[in-house]
Scaffold this active site. Sequence first.
Site, PDB file in Angstrom:
ATOM      1  N   VAL A  26      -2.355  -2.963  -5.060  1.00  0.00           N
ATOM      2  CA  VAL A  26      -2.695  -3.792  -3.900  1.00  0.00           C
ATOM      3  C   VAL A  26      -3.744  -4.841  -4.276  1.00  0.00           C
ATOM      4  CG1 VAL A  26      -3.508  -3.765  -1.513  1.00  0.00           C
ATOM      5  CG2 VAL A  26      -2.162  -1.853  -2.391  1.00  0.00           C
ATOM      6  N   ARG A  69     -12.535   0.520 -12.430  1.00  0.00           N
ATOM      7  CA  ARG A  69     -13.124   1.278 -13.537  1.00  0.00           C
ATOM      8  C   ARG A  69     -12.755   0.654 -14.876  1.00  0.00           C
ATOM      9  NH1 ARG A  69     -10.867   6.776 -11.065  1.00  0.00           N
ATOM     10  NH2 ARG A  69      -9.053   5.465 -11.342  1.00  0.00           N
ATOM     11  N   LYS A 125      -5.026   4.331   4.166  1.00  0.00           N
ATOM     12  CA  LYS A 125      -4.490   5.078   5.324  1.00  0.00           C
ATOM     13  C   LYS A 125      -5.144   6.441   5.474  1.00  0.00           C
ATOM     14  CE  LYS A 125      -1.380   4.820   2.373  1.00  0.00           C
ATOM     15  NZ  LYS A 125      -0.236   4.684   1.484  1.00  0.00           N
ATOM     16  N   ILE A 132       4.468  -4.889   7.060  1.00  0.00           N
ATOM     17  CA  ILE A 132       4.793  -5.111   8.488  1.00  0.00           C
ATOM     18  C   ILE A 132       3.476  -5.226   9.264  1.00  0.00           C
ATOM     19  CG2 ILE A 132       6.001  -4.223  10.517  1.00  0.00           C
ATOM     20  CD1 ILE A 132       7.602  -2.387   8.677  1.00  0.00           C
ATOM     21  N   GLU A 166       5.380   9.176  -7.131  1.00  0.00           N
ATOM     22  CA  GLU A 166       4.229   9.689  -7.880  1.00  0.00           C
ATOM     23  C   GLU A 166       4.626  10.920  -8.692  1.00  0.00           C
ATOM     24  OE1 GLU A 166       1.194   8.361  -7.766  1.00  0.00           O
ATOM     25  OE2 GLU A 166       1.637   6.892  -6.196  1.00  0.00           O
ATOM     26  N   ASP A 195       1.681  11.642   3.783  1.00  0.00           N
ATOM     27  CA  ASP A 195       1.389  10.207   3.825  1.00  0.00           C
ATOM     28  C   ASP A 195       1.867   9.624   5.171  1.00  0.00           C
ATOM     29  OD1 ASP A 195       1.121   7.436   2.226  1.00  0.00           O
ATOM     30  OD2 ASP A 195       3.044   7.447   3.278  1.00  0.00           O
ATOM     31  N   LYS A 212      -0.214   7.873   8.541  1.00  0.00           N
ATOM     32  CA  LYS A 212       0.158   6.588   9.152  1.00  0.00           C
ATOM     33  C   LYS A 212       0.479   6.760  10.634  1.00  0.00           C
ATOM     34  CE  LYS A 212       1.991   4.866   4.777  1.00  0.00           C
ATOM     35  NZ  LYS A 212       3.204   4.831   3.945  1.00  0.00           N
TER      36      LYS A 212
HETATM   37  N1  LIG Z   1       0.604   0.731  -3.389  1.00  0.00           N
HETATM   38  C1  LIG Z   1       0.969   0.235  -2.219  1.00  0.00           C
HETATM   39  O1  LIG Z   1       1.970  -0.469  -2.110  1.00  0.00           O
HETATM   40  C2  LIG Z   1       0.121   0.516  -0.997  1.00  0.00           C
HETATM   41  C3  LIG Z   1       0.612   0.155   0.264  1.00  0.00           C
HETATM   42  C4  LIG Z   1      -0.198   0.325   1.387  1.00  0.00           C
HETATM   43  C5  LIG Z   1      -1.451   0.876   1.235  1.00  0.00           C
HETATM   44  N2  LIG Z   1      -1.894   1.252  -0.008  1.00  0.00           N
HETATM   45  C6  LIG Z   1      -3.251   1.786  -0.133  1.00  0.00           C
HETATM   46  O2  LIG Z   1      -4.014   0.871  -0.889  1.00  0.00           O
HETATM   47  C7  LIG Z   1      -4.997   1.558  -1.652  1.00  0.00           C
HETATM   48  C8  LIG Z   1      -4.840   1.205  -3.121  1.00  0.00           C
HETATM   49  O3  LIG Z   1      -3.561   1.590  -3.560  1.00  0.00           O
HETATM   50  P1  LIG Z   1      -2.979   1.111  -4.965  1.00  0.00           P
HETATM   51  O4  LIG Z   1      -1.537   1.488  -4.956  1.00  0.00           O
HETATM   52  O5  LIG Z   1      -3.363  -0.287  -5.225  1.00  0.00           O
HETATM   53  O6  LIG Z   1      -3.774   2.070  -5.958  1.00  0.00           O
HETATM   54  P2  LIG Z   1      -3.854   1.970  -7.544  1.00  0.00           P
HETATM   55  O7  LIG Z   1      -2.759   1.126  -8.076  1.00  0.00           O
HETATM   56  O8  LIG Z   1      -4.005   3.349  -8.027  1.00  0.00           O
HETATM   57  O9  LIG Z   1      -5.218   1.181  -7.795  1.00  0.00           O
HETATM   58  C9  LIG Z   1      -6.465   1.732  -7.537  1.00  0.00           C
HETATM   59  C10 LIG Z   1      -7.517   0.834  -8.143  1.00  0.00           C
HETATM   60  O10 LIG Z   1      -8.789   1.335  -7.775  1.00  0.00           O
HETATM   61  C11 LIG Z   1      -9.603   1.422  -8.937  1.00  0.00           C
HETATM   62  N3  LIG Z   1     -10.539   2.517  -8.774  1.00  0.00           N
HETATM   63  C12 LIG Z   1     -10.280   3.812  -8.488  1.00  0.00           C
HETATM   64  N4  LIG Z   1     -11.434   4.495  -8.376  1.00  0.00           N
HETATM   65  C13 LIG Z   1     -12.423   3.630  -8.601  1.00  0.00           C
HETATM   66  C14 LIG Z   1     -13.833   3.725  -8.605  1.00  0.00           C
HETATM   67  N5  LIG Z   1     -14.455   4.884  -8.373  1.00  0.00           N
HETATM   68  N6  LIG Z   1     -14.544   2.620  -8.882  1.00  0.00           N
HETATM   69  C15 LIG Z   1     -13.958   1.444  -9.128  1.00  0.00           C
HETATM   70  N7  LIG Z   1     -12.603   1.279  -9.115  1.00  0.00           N
HETATM   71  C16 LIG Z   1     -11.861   2.367  -8.856  1.00  0.00           C
HETATM   72  C17 LIG Z   1      -8.631   1.663 -10.077  1.00  0.00           C
HETATM   73  O11 LIG Z   1      -9.266   1.281 -11.257  1.00  0.00           O
HETATM   74  P3  LIG Z   1      -8.688   1.575 -12.707  1.00  0.00           P
HETATM   75  O12 LIG Z   1      -7.213   1.426 -12.655  1.00  0.00           O
HETATM   76  O13 LIG Z   1      -9.338   0.497 -13.498  1.00  0.00           O
HETATM   77  O14 LIG Z   1      -9.121   2.948 -13.051  1.00  0.00           O
HETATM   78  C18 LIG Z   1      -7.493   0.734  -9.660  1.00  0.00           C
HETATM   79  O15 LIG Z   1      -7.775  -0.576 -10.033  1.00  0.00           O
HETATM   80  C19 LIG Z   1      -4.790   3.039  -1.326  1.00  0.00           C
HETATM   81  O16 LIG Z   1      -5.639   3.403  -0.273  1.00  0.00           O
HETATM   82  C20 LIG Z   1      -3.346   3.099  -0.877  1.00  0.00           C
HETATM   83  O17 LIG Z   1      -3.076   4.197  -0.012  1.00  0.00           O
HETATM   84  C21 LIG Z   1      -1.135   1.086  -1.119  1.00  0.00           C
END
Ligand SMILES: NC(=O)c1ccc[n+]([C@@H]2O[C@H](COP(=O)([O-])OP(=O)(O)OC[C@H]3O[C@@H](n4cnc5c(N)ncnc54)[C@H](OP(=O)(O)O)[C@@H]3O)[C@@H](O)[C@H]2O)c1
Length: 433
Positions: free
Chosen positions: A14, A45, A106, A136, A190, A201, A205
């Site tokens: 995201v 990180r 969420k 959406i 996952e 999940d 929502k």
């Molecule tokens: N994926 C989707 O399409 C989607 C859709 C709707 C909502 N969401 C929500 O959006 C959020 C992010 O999802 P995502 O899919 O983008 O997750 P992701 O791909 O796993 O990315 C998480 C990011 O957060 C960083 N991070 C984690 N812990 C950290 C910390 N303690 N300090 C600093 N950085 C940290 C990670 O860093 P590193 O990788 O560098 O370790 C990574 O850059 C979640 O709440 C998810 O539920 C996601």
Amino acid sequence: MQPVNIGIIGLGNVGSGALDILAGNAAAIEQKLGFPLKVVAICSRGVDGKTFPSAFDGVLRTADWREVVNHPSVQIVVELIGGTTTAREILEAAILQGKPVVTANKELMALSGADLWRKSEPRVHFAMEASVAGGIPIHAVLREGIAADRITTLYGILNGTCNYILTEIEEHGTSFDDVLLAAQQAGYAEADPSADVDGFDARSKLAILSTLAFGELVSPGDIFTEGIRRVTPVDFEYAHQLNHTIRLICAARRTPAGLILSVRPSLIPQSTILAGVRGAYNAVWVRGEFGADTFYYGRGAGPHPTGVAVVSDLMRVAREMRQASGDRVSPFAHAHLEDYVPVPVTVHESAYYLRFRVEDKPGIIAQLATALAAENISIDAVLQLPNANWRNLPFVITVEPATEAAVRAAIARMAQMNFLIEPPLAMPIEKAL
Ligand SMILES: NC(=O)c1ccc[n+]([C@@H]2O[C@H](COP(=O)([O-])OP(=O)(O)OC[C@H]3O[C@@H](n4cnc5c(N)ncnc54)[C@H](OP(=O)(O)O)[C@@H]3O)[C@@H](O)[C@H]2O)c1
């Protein structure tokens, strides 16, 4: 015009999508706002190993989220790391400094969003559009678009992974385990799929959407939840015979007893618009007392669809900050939320699909019918597809509307029947769509 300065924490799916949009669509965003959004700090990180659009050359890059929150130029903090521990610390720290927050989280919003919002009053703006159904704009719809209506029913397909798995089973007759494995290998699911396939999940929502739609503070734990692990190709064959299909349906219904909430695989008519939601898409269907039915469809996840939601939130919050009226619109769409008094799903009345797997022998239907009759449940139809394997014979009984409590009691009576090779699978047949 002076920019509004942004700090982004979390640069995964995201976060990277949001950065792409902030860089690639900066001119249009400025044209709409009348001032630019400027990223001044980014954090993850592993930030050192990442590459970013050249628009972000020179911004602060850090692995420590505190540097972003405490940065004197950062005016809005964006939390995109997920989880409930550090993410909560980030939001609390930002709120403490009076900095508005935008999040896609969420899980955290469903558990503590309303609490964080209350604590942040009266200074801080707060936005969370991306937390449900990624692309959406369903929060905006419930908060503003149809705010004047009195919502009676909300149905959602809110987990793209489950919808992808179910439609693969439906289209190719592949087993749940095989589709899940392929989805994991392709990166759609996952490594630990439980949050998706066991419905958790989707439950978070639905908790958020029902709070927005009905003004009662719903917790995820209040929602009856069943995942999709037991749905098999044969269930789709029988569902099709009934002119239905199967989806993981998140349902919220206003009833005289109160709000009944559930996340569970359900049969829905093939003629309903929700049945056309295939693959990783999400949809929400809402019925209002005054405005009748509305339907919202789009991608539930992915860097760019979710990034659009995050950046649109940023634009709204930046506008609100600039207006500086001091008035805030609650992200939960109500100035005051009522407590939710959970209504057990067992009082809900529905037609049901009951699928049995048996070792075939005479008298099976009669025994099952006796168990149903003992709970005052009437049989609607008995369906049996040709099947040579008498040792593992699947067949279906559909029943007339009955309470969930009665259906569960009938299934409990069936537990002693030694011809059953697994417990019956019960799914509601949704008629209201
Ligand atoms: N994926 C989707 O399409 C989607 C859709 C709707 C909502 N969401 C929500 O959006 C959020 C992010 O999802 P995502 O899919 O983008 O997750 P992701 O791909 O796993 O990315 C998480 C990011 O957060 C960083 N991070 C984690 N812990 C950290 C910390 N303690 N300090 C600093 N950085 C940290 C990670 O860093 P590193 O990788 O560098 O370790 C990574 O850059 C979640 O709440 C998810 O539920 C996601």
